[in-house]
Write a protein that holds these residues in place. Structure first.
Motif, PDB file in Angstrom:
ATOM      1  N   MET A  69      50.253  77.098  61.661  1.00 34.88           N
ATOM      2  CA  MET A  69      51.182  76.445  62.584  1.00 34.88           C
ATOM      3  C   MET A  69      51.368  74.990  62.133  1.00 34.88           C
ATOM      4  O   MET A  69      50.403  74.303  61.844  1.00 34.88           O
ATOM      5  N   THR A  70      52.608  74.549  62.082  1.00 33.23           N
ATOM      6  CA  THR A  70      52.885  73.173  61.666  1.00 33.23           C
ATOM      7  C   THR A  70      52.439  72.188  62.743  1.00 33.23           C
ATOM      8  O   THR A  70      52.277  72.550  63.920  1.00 33.23           O
ATOM      9  N   ILE A  71      52.286  70.952  62.329  1.00 37.68           N
ATOM     10  CA  ILE A  71      51.891  69.912  63.288  1.00 37.68           C
ATOM     11  C   ILE A  71      52.991  69.699  64.328  1.00 37.68           C
ATOM     12  O   ILE A  71      52.703  69.428  65.492  1.00 37.68           O
ATOM     13  N   ALA A  72      54.247  69.853  63.921  1.00 41.28           N
ATOM     14  CA  ALA A  72      55.347  69.716  64.885  1.00 41.28           C
ATOM     15  C   ALA A  72      55.310  70.845  65.906  1.00 41.28           C
ATOM     16  O   ALA A  72      55.558  70.613  67.099  1.00 41.28           O
ATOM     17  N   ALA A  73      54.978  72.044  65.486  1.00 40.92           N
ATOM     18  CA  ALA A  73      54.869  73.165  66.426  1.00 40.92           C
ATOM     19  C   ALA A  73      53.702  72.960  67.382  1.00 40.92           C
ATOM     20  O   ALA A  73      53.816  73.246  68.582  1.00 40.92           O
ATOM     21  N   ARG A  74      52.587  72.453  66.879  1.00 41.79           N
ATOM     22  CA  ARG A  74      51.452  72.130  67.761  1.00 41.79           C
ATOM     23  C   ARG A  74      51.846  71.054  68.770  1.00 41.79           C
ATOM     24  O   ARG A  74      51.480  71.114  69.946  1.00 41.79           O
ATOM     25  N   ALA A  75      52.588  70.067  68.298  1.00 41.75           N
ATOM     26  CA  ALA A  75      53.036  68.988  69.183  1.00 41.75           C
ATOM     27  C   ALA A  75      53.966  69.525  70.272  1.00 41.75           C
ATOM     28  O   ALA A  75      53.856  69.134  71.439  1.00 41.75           O
ATOM     29  N   GLU A  76      54.849  70.419  69.897  1.00 38.73           N
ATOM     30  CA  GLU A  76      55.755  71.013  70.882  1.00 38.73           C
ATOM     31  C   GLU A  76      54.971  71.759  71.960  1.00 38.73           C
ATOM     32  O   GLU A  76      55.275  71.648  73.151  1.00 38.73           O
ATOM     33  N   MET A  77      53.966  72.499  71.548  1.00 41.97           N
ATOM     34  CA  MET A  77      53.151  73.243  72.521  1.00 41.97           C
ATOM     35  C   MET A  77      52.435  72.294  73.478  1.00 41.97           C
ATOM     36  O   MET A  77      52.392  72.535  74.692  1.00 41.97           O
ATOM     37  N   LEU A  78      51.876  71.213  72.953  1.00 39.24           N
ATOM     38  CA  LEU A  78      51.180  70.254  73.805  1.00 39.24           C
ATOM     39  C   LEU A  78      52.161  69.547  74.740  1.00 39.24           C
ATOM     40  O   LEU A  78      51.877  69.366  75.929  1.00 39.24           O
ATOM     41  N   ALA A  79      53.308  69.177  74.223  1.00 37.53           N
ATOM     42  CA  ALA A  79      54.320  68.536  75.067  1.00 37.53           C
ATOM     43  C   ALA A  79      54.782  69.472  76.173  1.00 37.53           C
ATOM     44  O   ALA A  79      54.956  69.044  77.323  1.00 37.53           O
ATOM     45  N   ASP A  80      54.940  70.736  75.840  1.00 36.59           N
ATOM     46  CA  ASP A  80      55.330  71.721  76.847  1.00 36.59           C
ATOM     47  C   ASP A  80      54.288  71.758  77.965  1.00 36.59           C
ATOM     48  O   ASP A  80      54.635  71.779  79.154  1.00 36.59           O
ATOM     49  N   GLN A  81      53.045  71.731  77.597  1.00 38.07           N
ATOM     50  CA  GLN A  81      51.961  71.766  78.587  1.00 38.07           C
ATOM     51  C   GLN A  81      51.940  70.513  79.460  1.00 38.07           C
ATOM     52  O   GLN A  81      51.774  70.606  80.681  1.00 38.07           O
ATOM     53  N   LEU A  82      52.112  69.349  78.858  1.00 36.76           N
ATOM     54  CA  LEU A  82      51.931  68.086  79.584  1.00 36.76           C
ATOM     55  C   LEU A  82      53.215  67.496  80.160  1.00 36.76           C
ATOM     56  O   LEU A  82      53.168  66.815  81.185  1.00 36.76           O
ATOM     57  N   VAL A  83      54.344  67.730  79.510  1.00 32.22           N
ATOM     58  CA  VAL A  83      55.581  67.062  79.933  1.00 32.22           C
ATOM     59  C   VAL A  83      56.533  68.003  80.675  1.00 32.22           C
ATOM     60  O   VAL A  83      57.260  67.557  81.558  1.00 32.22           O
ATOM     61  N   ALA A  84      56.507  69.285  80.362  1.00 35.82           N
ATOM     62  CA  ALA A  84      57.427  70.215  81.035  1.00 35.82           C
ATOM     63  C   ALA A  84      57.331  70.124  82.564  1.00 35.82           C
ATOM     64  O   ALA A  84      58.366  70.174  83.241  1.00 35.82           O
ATOM     65  N   PRO A  85      56.129  69.938  83.140  1.00 34.66           N
ATOM     66  CA  PRO A  85      56.065  69.822  84.605  1.00 34.66           C
ATOM     67  C   PRO A  85      56.768  68.573  85.172  1.00 34.66           C
ATOM     68  O   PRO A  85      56.963  68.477  86.380  1.00 34.66           O
ATOM     69  N   LEU A  86      57.166  67.664  84.302  1.00 37.02           N
ATOM     70  CA  LEU A  86      57.771  66.412  84.766  1.00 37.02           C
ATOM     71  C   LEU A  86      59.288  66.501  84.935  1.00 37.02           C
ATOM     72  O   LEU A  86      59.935  65.506  85.230  1.00 37.02           O
ATOM     73  N   GLY A  87      59.857  67.686  84.744  1.00 32.07           N
ATOM     74  CA  GLY A  87      61.282  67.890  85.014  1.00 32.07           C
ATOM     75  C   GLY A  87      62.191  67.172  84.049  1.00 32.07           C
ATOM     76  O   GLY A  87      62.226  67.482  82.859  1.00 32.07           O
ATOM     77  N   ARG A  88      62.916  66.203  84.544  1.00 28.93           N
ATOM     78  CA  ARG A  88      63.921  65.502  83.752  1.00 28.93           C
ATOM     79  C   ARG A  88      63.320  64.889  82.491  1.00 28.93           C
ATOM     80  O   ARG A  88      63.952  64.877  81.433  1.00 28.93           O
ATOM     81  N   ARG A  89      62.109  64.408  82.567  1.00 33.20           N
ATOM     82  CA  ARG A  89      61.432  63.831  81.395  1.00 33.20           C
ATOM     83  C   ARG A  89      61.331  64.881  80.278  1.00 33.20           C
ATOM     84  O   ARG A  89      61.456  64.565  79.113  1.00 33.20           O
ATOM     85  N   TRP A  90      61.095  66.150  80.652  1.00 32.37           N
ATOM     86  CA  TRP A  90      61.014  67.222  79.676  1.00 32.37           C
ATOM     87  C   TRP A  90      62.361  67.404  78.962  1.00 32.37           C
ATOM     88  O   TRP A  90      62.404  67.610  77.746  1.00 32.37           O
ATOM     89  N   SER A  91      63.446  67.306  79.685  1.00 27.41           N
ATOM     90  CA  SER A  91      64.769  67.397  79.059  1.00 27.41           C
ATOM     91  C   SER A  91      64.946  66.290  78.029  1.00 27.41           C
ATOM     92  O   SER A  91      65.467  66.510  76.930  1.00 27.41           O
ATOM     93  N   HIS A  92      64.497  65.101  78.381  1.00 25.20           N
ATOM     94  CA  HIS A  92      64.570  63.962  77.462  1.00 25.20           C
ATOM     95  C   HIS A  92      63.746  64.245  76.203  1.00 25.20           C
ATOM     96  O   HIS A  92      64.232  64.087  75.079  1.00 25.20           O
TER      97      HIS A  92
END
Length: 182
Positions: free
Chosen positions: A1-24
């Motif tokens: 898994m690439t580092i960008a893919a790992r980063a996306e997974m972590l961001a999904d976990q931590l930022v997706a619950p923040l709504g509009r911030r996730w869209s950004h």
């Protein structure tokens, strides 16, 4: 898994619950891929990973100081992420100016500031993407930030000082892209 893919997974976990911030964040990551010509080929994954992770410090799970670049960088460092990504998160989009406004320059100083093409490209991606993921010009984005925060807020005061300097970063990244495509 690439580092960008790992980063996306972590961001999904931590930022997706923040709504509009996730869209950004999703739009900034997409924009980072679009502006990848501003960096060397071996830096593209670092740029995209930093784009995914740049706002994780807003997560209630890790936001201890309430200064999101610092909180995100401390979390990533503790999790063993590469220093280049940690430092990009710490210093994205003029964080050094806001740290000064908040009296937190010493804390942010835990992370070396590296003025680089990758940082310029991250600034371009972040500061041409609105809070809901919409594409904006740099000037539109700065206007939006200044309208959103009252003059007394440290964020507003930050952007009065930082805007001309970060505009230069955006222009450098745009020039690198133009040079790469010619």
């Amino acid at each position: 898994m690439t580092i960008a893919a790992r980063a996306e997974m972590l961001a999904d976990q931590l930022v997706a619950p923040l709504g509009r911030r996730w869209s950004h964040v999703q739009a900034v990551a997409a924009r980072a891929r679009e502006v990848a010509a501003a960096v060397s080929e071996d830096e593209v994954e670092t740029l995209v990973a930093a784009a995914w992770l740049h706002d994780i410090g807003y997560s209630d799970q890790i936001g201890h100081t309430r200064f999101h670049p610092l909180d995100g960088a401390r979390f990533l460092r503790a999790q063993g992420w590469p220093a280049a990504i940690v430092n990009l998160v710490a210093h994205h989009s003029g964080a050094r100016f806001e740290a000064e406004e908040r009296g937190m320059s010493g804390e942010l100083g835990e992370f070396p500031f590296v003025d680089s093409p990758v940082l310029d490209a991250l600034v371009l991606a972040d500061l041409t993407t609105g809070p809901s993921g919409e594409r904006l010009s740099y000037d539109e984005r700065i206007f939006e930030i200044l309208q959103r925060y009252p003059e007394s807020d440290p964020v507003h005061r930050t952007w009065i000082k930082a805007a001309p300097i970060l505009k230069e970063a955006v222009e450098r990244a745009e020039l690198r892209i133009a040079t790469a495509s010619s």
